[in-house]
Design a protein around this motif. Structure first.
Motif, mmCIF file in Angstrom:
data_model
loop_
_atom_site.group_PDB
_atom_site.id
_atom_site.type_symbol
_atom_site.label_atom_id
_atom_site.label_comp_id
_atom_site.label_asym_id
_atom_site.label_seq_id
_atom_site.Cartn_x
_atom_site.Cartn_y
_atom_site.Cartn_z
ATOM 1 N N GLN A 54 -1.977 7.514 5.992
ATOM 2 C CA GLN A 54 -2.139 8.915 5.625
ATOM 3 C C GLN A 54 -3.416 9.497 5.518
ATOM 4 O O GLN A 54 -4.494 8.927 5.617
ATOM 5 N N PHE A 55 -3.653 10.771 5.870
ATOM 6 C CA PHE A 55 -4.546 11.544 6.006
ATOM 7 C C PHE A 55 -4.578 12.930 5.414
ATOM 8 O O PHE A 55 -3.585 13.417 5.159
ATOM 9 N N GLU A 56 -5.793 13.211 4.725
ATOM 10 C CA GLU A 56 -5.859 14.787 4.232
ATOM 11 C C GLU A 56 -5.618 15.815 4.813
ATOM 12 O O GLU A 56 -5.271 16.822 4.637
ATOM 13 N N ASP A 57 -6.034 15.739 6.395
ATOM 14 C CA ASP A 57 -6.072 16.764 7.328
ATOM 15 C C ASP A 57 -5.193 16.229 8.600
ATOM 16 O O ASP A 57 -5.513 15.185 8.960
ATOM 17 N N ILE A 58 -4.298 17.218 8.783
ATOM 18 C CA ILE A 58 -3.480 16.833 10.228
ATOM 19 C C ILE A 58 -4.273 16.663 11.347
ATOM 20 O O ILE A 58 -4.072 15.768 12.200
ATOM 21 N N ASN A 59 -5.439 17.234 11.261
ATOM 22 C CA ASN A 59 -6.438 17.244 12.664
ATOM 23 C C ASN A 59 -6.858 15.782 12.758
ATOM 24 O O ASN A 59 -7.029 15.161 13.710
ATOM 25 N N ASN A 60 -7.160 15.275 11.461
ATOM 26 C CA ASN A 60 -7.758 13.790 11.411
ATOM 27 C C ASN A 60 -6.640 12.781 11.925
ATOM 28 O O ASN A 60 -6.928 11.913 12.435
ATOM 29 N N ALA A 61 -5.363 13.023 11.342
ATOM 30 C CA ALA A 61 -4.274 12.318 12.001
ATOM 31 C C ALA A 61 -3.951 12.416 13.428
ATOM 32 O O ALA A 61 -3.858 11.179 14.073
ATOM 33 N N ILE A 62 -4.094 13.549 13.798
ATOM 34 C CA ILE A 62 -3.953 13.580 15.301
ATOM 35 C C ILE A 62 -4.975 12.920 16.036
ATOM 36 O O ILE A 62 -4.847 12.176 17.156
#
Length: 95
Positions: A54-62
């Motif tokens: 899990q990530f706070e920000d979708i950009n970090n997940a991508i």
């Protein structure tokens, strides 16, 4: 679960891995399980959630997805085994 997630799914025999990103993990895995989206996961019957982050920000997940996709298969297996050594379907723990 409405949060940015990297996830890895596989088939019943654990032979093929698919890495993806979503902002709604439960919904996305449901879509994989019921083949609601045509493509690689439907073709190869990939519907067992074996790993997620899990990530706070979708950009970090991508960004994480792009990195993990470049890894050797052995590294991906090691990552999965740390969290889920039995390769159980984690989807049912989420719902």
């Amino acid at each position: 679960m409405k949060q940015a997630c990297l996830y890895i799914i596989t088939n019943r025999n654990n032979t093929t891995l698919y890495i993806g990103v979503t902002s709604n993990l439960v919904q996305r895995i449901y879509q994989h399980k019921h083949k609601l989206v045509k493509g690689f996961s439907a073709t190869y019957n990939l519907n067992k959630l074996i790993y997620f982050e899990q990530f706070e920000d979708i950009n970090n997940a991508i960004l994480r997805e792009k990195r993990v996709k470049k890894w050797k298969r052995d590294w991906k297996i090691e990552l999965i085994n740390k969290l889920n050594p039995a390769w159980n379907d984690l989807y049912y723990d989420l719902i």
